[in-house]
Design an enzyme around this catalytic site. Sequence first.
Site, PDB file in Angstrom:
ATOM      1  N   ARG A   1      -4.142 -10.280   3.430  1.00 49.25           N
ATOM      2  CA  ARG A   1      -4.296 -10.291   1.971  1.00 49.25           C
ATOM      3  C   ARG A   1      -3.020  -9.715   1.366  1.00 49.25           C
ATOM      4  NH1 ARG A   1      -6.059  -6.656  -2.000  1.00 49.25           N
ATOM      5  NH2 ARG A   1      -7.256  -7.598  -3.709  1.00 49.25           N
TER       6      ARG A   1
ATOM      7  N   LYS B   1       0.825  -1.207   0.000  1.00 50.47           N
ATOM      8  CA  LYS B   1       0.000   0.000   0.000  1.00 50.47           C
ATOM      9  C   LYS B   1       0.860   1.259   0.000  1.00 50.47           C
ATOM     10  CE  LYS B   1      -4.218  -1.698  -0.067  1.00 50.47           C
ATOM     11  NZ  LYS B   1      -5.139  -1.720   1.072  1.00 50.47           N
TER      12      LYS B   1
END
Length: 278
Positions: free
Chosen positions: A255, A221
């Site tokens: 994830r 991210k």
Amino acid sequence: MSTTLAPLRTPTFTWEWGRRTYVMGIVNVTPDSFSGDGLAGQLDAVVERARAMIAAGADVIDVGGESTRPGYTPVPAEEELRRVIPAIEALADAIDVPISIDTSKAVVAEAALKAGAHIVNDIRGLSADPEIAAVAAAAGAPVVIMHDLKIETEDRLIPDIVRELSLRIERALAAGIPWEHIIIDPGFGFGKTAELNLVLLRRLRELTVLGRPILAGTSRKSTIGRVLGTDPDDRVEGTAATVALAIANGADIVRVHDVPQMVRVARMTDAVVRGWSE
């Protein structure tokens, strides 16, 4: 760790919360994935990547056909279906772990479940399409309900996430989705600044008040890039740190893109946090 939660049982798989962390491998069938790993139209490569992830220890494969990168262009349902359904059909014939469909559209979720998917992973938390909860309920499919609304300040971070996820859980239950089939995702990187994402990771355990297993999606991210000054394909160490901290602070599923490395991180962290026997 969710040591007191009842297991998630379906006709095809059972997950027992608290015993270990489950790893969700990401397979993007998009041409514009933020991490540069999109496999749109490459079915052989989709199967190959999924098999490699499973061999490395992935417990579930998450298939997505619409990028949610910053500044992404929304994809019509017809195009999303064109991308994900052949991939799910190919995977259903080739692998023996659950498949999740990463979508917010009921029509895509319904087609994906019929094609062989087992789980609906909705980044809009059943809010973008009012029919998606009923689709999951009718199929007996577990759901991942994410928080994606904007939060401005740290003092509102946990209260706002808890309040909104509570509402979304109620929506799922009202549609007929069983309590044990609901997983929550606090939505790292969605509606939150980099600073708030770091606070969220630090305070993740507070979300166990909702009584549902937690999925943490920190992989590659932009917050990691902000902290380390690295591109999406050079964030494995930053992802590893966030995965370890997420597990230590209550995550049940992570994830990830880099499955081999993150399976090792999860196993090592589990040995410390959950206990270990040789």
